[in-house]
Design a protein around this motif. Structure first.
Motif, PDB file in Angstrom:
ATOM      1  N   SER A 136       0.810  -1.222   0.000  1.00 45.82           N
ATOM      2  CA  SER A 136       0.000   0.000   0.000  1.00 45.82           C
ATOM      3  C   SER A 136       0.847   1.277   0.000  1.00 45.82           C
ATOM      4  N   ARG A 137       2.150   1.140   0.072  1.00 44.07           N
ATOM      5  CA  ARG A 137       3.004   2.329   0.052  1.00 44.07           C
ATOM      6  C   ARG A 137       2.882   3.036  -1.303  1.00 44.07           C
ATOM      7  N   GLU A 138       3.030   4.335  -1.240  1.00 46.97           N
ATOM      8  CA  GLU A 138       2.880   5.133  -2.465  1.00 46.97           C
ATOM      9  C   GLU A 138       3.949   4.795  -3.490  1.00 46.97           C
ATOM     10  N   HIS A 139       5.171   4.612  -3.036  1.00 47.98           N
ATOM     11  CA  HIS A 139       6.272   4.279  -3.950  1.00 47.98           C
ATOM     12  C   HIS A 139       6.843   2.917  -3.557  1.00 47.98           C
ATOM     13  N   LEU A 140       6.806   1.972  -4.507  1.00 43.42           N
ATOM     14  CA  LEU A 140       7.351   0.638  -4.260  1.00 43.42           C
ATOM     15  C   LEU A 140       8.752   0.567  -4.862  1.00 43.42           C
ATOM     16  N   GLU A 200      12.331  -5.643  -1.147  1.00 52.57           N
ATOM     17  CA  GLU A 200      13.168  -6.484  -0.279  1.00 52.57           C
ATOM     18  C   GLU A 200      12.449  -6.768   1.048  1.00 52.57           C
ATOM     19  N   GLU A 201      11.730  -5.778   1.540  1.00 52.37           N
ATOM     20  CA  GLU A 201      10.960  -5.991   2.768  1.00 52.37           C
ATOM     21  C   GLU A 201       9.843  -6.999   2.541  1.00 52.37           C
ATOM     22  N   LEU A 206      -1.059  -2.757 -13.074  1.00 52.12           N
ATOM     23  CA  LEU A 206      -2.239  -2.199 -12.432  1.00 52.12           C
ATOM     24  C   LEU A 206      -2.167  -0.679 -12.326  1.00 52.12           C
ATOM     25  N   GLY A 207      -0.986  -0.164 -12.130  1.00 52.13           N
ATOM     26  CA  GLY A 207      -0.851   1.300 -11.984  1.00 52.13           C
ATOM     27  C   GLY A 207      -1.340   1.733 -10.614  1.00 52.13           C
ATOM     28  N   THR A 208      -2.400   2.530 -10.571  1.00 55.53           N
ATOM     29  CA  THR A 208      -2.940   2.996  -9.293  1.00 55.53           C
ATOM     30  C   THR A 208      -3.471   1.811  -8.506  1.00 55.53           C
ATOM     31  N   ARG A 209      -3.301   1.865  -7.191  1.00 56.81           N
ATOM     32  CA  ARG A 209      -3.646   0.717  -6.347  1.00 56.81           C
ATOM     33  C   ARG A 209      -4.526   1.170  -5.191  1.00 56.81           C
TER      34      ARG A 209
END
Length: 403
Positions: A126-130, A136-137, A166-169
């Protein structure tokens, strides 16, 4: 003169005779008539011999007493006698809970596992930037949950691709995406039914194997409840003759659901007991014979050979339909080592994971299936009698990731 003396003597004799008659008559009047009750005479005392210089005392007799004179003992007081307690009737045979949908009812038992796996993954995705650190987490979360290295790498690669497309999540989209991938990882198409249906040769035979301490005998008893709930007639074989009270424990489980237990002496030949159990199952027309084997250590080569002997002896009656390996879900990698060794001795057809609630890590389901190439068929989610549930991938994943 002579006549006078003679007359006197005759008179004396007459007077004596008359006196005797008078005395005798008096005595007769004093004695009771013969028609009265018999006389009870006290026993005579034996006279003691006189000492030197003493005259012997004449024996004395106690006066005779009639029955009326003898005091009668008082009648004892009436004692109330309690009625004996009626033995309690044998407990009625229990009706186990239906197995259909049982895992859905036990979803809350997986709460701790979902915190370490499902919720952890959702939070990271759910983080904005993966970035690479986030991936790794995600990988570390899967490894910590005992998913295994190869399955972890496969899942991370698929997630990367699908998130990129998917783009936006949104939270719902992420949950749906993660659910699909986890169900695929667990395996949605595997045959997870326990082969317990009677066939032409006789009842289905199920061997339950595993090391000490995994809850194998208890699992065998709970499995009997699962089969009875599904309409099977079950016979139990107590072939664990090395652990004290194992047969008693299994018999108690069987009695609760009306399943007979075939057992032998402690320390007896396990293969012989297993053979007799199948023989009894054939005679009774049972659907399934469940055989609890000894909880032998996987490091004891001789004991593992004994397990192979049990299987060979049972097969004289007919094929063994299932060999279920019971594993403690909390043992992690050690459980995988056990699985490998058992698979070398007997052909494992299914896995039962116990203690999956609590601190167990849900990823062990994936790892052990990959290790053995056989499906998890049942999971234990508590200490209750009906806490053994048929494994359903969709319900399991739903419990991991939460609502």
């Amino acid at each position: 003169m002579e006549y006078v003396i003679l007359a006197v003597v005759i008179a004396v004799i007459a007077i004596s005779a008359i006196a005797g008659l008078v005395v005798s008559g008096r005595r007769r009047r004093e004695l009771p008539p013969k028609s009265q009750a018999p006389v009870i005479t006290a026993p005579k005392t034996t006279p003691q011999e006189p000492q030197v210089g003493e005259e012997a005392a004449p024996p004395t007799e106690e006066p005779r007493r009639t029955v009326e004179e003898v005091p009668l003992p008082e009648a004892p007081e009436a004692v109330e006698v309690e009625a004996p307690e009626v033995a309690e009737a044998a407990p009625a045979v229990e009706v186990p809970e239906p197995t259909a949908g049982r895992l859905v009812r036990l979803r809350s038992r997986l709460s701790r596992s979902q915190n370490s796996l499902g919720k952890g993954l959702l939070s990271l995705l759910s983080r904005e930037h993966l970035d690479e650190d986030t991936w790794e987490e995600i990988e570390e979360t899967l490894l910590t949950a005992d998913v295994g290295v190869a399955p972890t790498q496969e899942l991370v690669e698929r997630l990367r691709t699908r998130v990129k497309v998917l783009g936006t999540r949104t939270p719902d989209e992420l949950r749906g995406l993660l659910r699909e991938e986890l169900v695929e990882l667990v395996g949605k198409d595997a045959d997870r039914s326990v082969r317990s249906t009677k066939h032409e040769e006789g009842p289905a035979v199920v061997l339950v194997v595993g090391v000490n301490g995994v809850g194998k005998t208890t699992t065998t008893g709970k499995l009997a409840r699962v089969l009875v709930a599904d309409g099977r007639k079950v016979v139990l074989g107590a072939a664990d003759t090395f652990r004290a009270a194992a047969a008693d424990q299994l018999q108690t489980w069987g009695e609760r659901v009306g399943a007979r237990t075939v057992r032998g002496p402690e320390g007896g030949d396990p293969a012989s007991i297993a053979f007799d159990a199948v023989k009894e199952g054939i005679a009774e027309g049972a659907d399934t014979v469940l055989i609890d084997t000894a909880g032998r250590l996987h490091t004891k080569t001789g004991l593992m050979d004994e397990l192979g002997k049990v299987k060979r002896v049972v097969e004289k009656h007919g094929p063994v339909d299932e060999v279920l390996l019971v594993l403690d879900a909390t043992t992690g990698q050690n459980g995988l080592i056990q699985a490998r060794v058992f698979a070398e001795v007997v052909d494992i057809t299914g896995i039962v994971l116990t203690k999956l609630d609590g601190t167990a890590k849900g990823g062990i389901v994936v790892a052990v299936q990959r290790e053995l190439g056989v499906p998890v068929k049942l999971i234990g989610l508590g200490e209750g009698a009906d806490d053994l549930a048929p494994f359903e991938p969709g319900a399991f994943v739903d419990a991991l990731i939460g609502d």
